[in-house]
Design an enzyme around this catalytic site. Sequence first.
Site, PDB file in Angstrom:
ATOM      1  N   GLY A  11      44.420  33.495  45.612  1.00  0.00           N
ATOM      2  CA  GLY A  11      44.461  32.116  45.152  1.00  0.00           C
ATOM      3  C   GLY A  11      45.136  32.021  43.795  1.00  0.00           C
ATOM      4  O   GLY A  11      45.240  30.947  43.203  1.00  0.00           O
ATOM      5  N   ASN A  12      45.623  33.159  43.311  1.00  0.00           N
ATOM      6  CA  ASN A  12      46.262  33.235  42.003  1.00  0.00           C
ATOM      7  C   ASN A  12      47.730  32.827  42.115  1.00  0.00           C
ATOM      8  O   ASN A  12      48.531  33.513  42.760  1.00  0.00           O
ATOM      9  CB  ASN A  12      46.128  34.667  41.472  1.00  0.00           C
ATOM     10  N   LYS A  15      50.358  35.455  41.019  1.00  0.00           N
ATOM     11  CA  LYS A  15      50.585  36.513  42.007  1.00  0.00           C
ATOM     12  C   LYS A  15      51.432  36.001  43.167  1.00  0.00           C
ATOM     13  O   LYS A  15      52.299  36.705  43.681  1.00  0.00           O
ATOM     14  CB  LYS A  15      49.246  37.039  42.536  1.00  0.00           C
ATOM     15  N   ASP A  73      44.053  44.519  44.798  1.00  0.00           N
ATOM     16  CA  ASP A  73      42.802  44.638  44.056  1.00  0.00           C
ATOM     17  C   ASP A  73      43.132  45.431  42.800  1.00  0.00           C
ATOM     18  O   ASP A  73      43.907  46.396  42.853  1.00  0.00           O
ATOM     19  CB  ASP A  73      41.723  45.344  44.872  1.00  0.00           C
ATOM     20  N   PHE A 156      44.997  38.040  29.375  1.00  0.00           N
ATOM     21  CA  PHE A 156      43.727  37.611  29.963  1.00  0.00           C
ATOM     22  C   PHE A 156      42.942  38.865  30.324  1.00  0.00           C
ATOM     23  O   PHE A 156      43.434  39.994  30.186  1.00  0.00           O
ATOM     24  CB  PHE A 156      43.963  36.734  31.197  1.00  0.00           C
ATOM     25  N   GLY A 157      41.710  38.674  30.783  1.00  0.00           N
ATOM     26  CA  GLY A 157      40.908  39.828  31.162  1.00  0.00           C
ATOM     27  C   GLY A 157      40.680  40.761  29.982  1.00  0.00           C
ATOM     28  O   GLY A 157      40.287  40.338  28.895  1.00  0.00           O
ATOM     29  N   TYR A 158      40.967  42.032  30.196  1.00  0.00           N
ATOM     30  CA  TYR A 158      40.749  43.043  29.164  1.00  0.00           C
ATOM     31  C   TYR A 158      41.994  43.264  28.295  1.00  0.00           C
ATOM     32  O   TYR A 158      42.005  44.167  27.458  1.00  0.00           O
ATOM     33  CB  TYR A 158      40.345  44.370  29.805  1.00  0.00           C
ATOM     34  N   ASP A 159      43.013  42.458  28.476  1.00  0.00           N
ATOM     35  CA  ASP A 159      44.266  42.627  27.720  1.00  0.00           C
ATOM     36  C   ASP A 159      44.074  42.711  26.208  1.00  0.00           C
ATOM     37  O   ASP A 159      44.733  43.522  25.541  1.00  0.00           O
ATOM     38  CB  ASP A 159      45.250  41.497  28.041  1.00  0.00           C
TER      39      ASP A 159
END
Length: 204
Positions: A11-12, A15, A73, A156-159
């Site tokens: 759903g990204n 991507k 994933d 975003f995330g762990y960036d």
Amino acid sequence: MKNSIAVIATGNLHKLQEIGEILKDFHLQTKSMKDVGLGDLEILEDGETFEENALIKAKTVMKKTGYMTIADDSGLEVETLDCQPGIYSARFAGENATDKDNNEKLLQMLEGKPLVERRARFVCVIAVVMPDGESFTVRGELYGIIGFHPKGDKGFGYDPLFMTREYEGLSLAEISPEDKNKISHRGKALDEMKKVLSERLRSE
């Protein structure tokens, strides 16, 4: 291949665009989950590896549509934490955890550890399942270390915590999206997918 259509099981939007650009070279029409009436589909990702979870998603969607399906994933593995958070990266601090929650938990677990014990890698696995059930996976990895505090606001995330070898002293959230894409784990996995897909389609 059935109607030369490929469903991208995500759903990204980023991507979708990224994978869609690569598939143009193969004259494949890309469809999103929403395009094929599966926008609300919830898939239980109960695998123990990135490969297993990517295949679960791709196989589920292919069986429902009959079209070639691509799924990925990805996550972060920290060496000294026995490769945590791994497949639980998105929900490391809980089911509804925010990026900030996950980053704070990671920093707490690494508190007091020197840089040499903060080695980590981002992993991206892409699974491709053909209409006949044949499948393959490819993997891309990006190595670095986890910093002592968040830096930057581009990622975003762990960036904000991930310091790359390629851009010494900078976190992924401090470099431009263009520079990040040149070295990213997803970019590497997409390159591998393109190579394998080219060989498979050429032999059909």
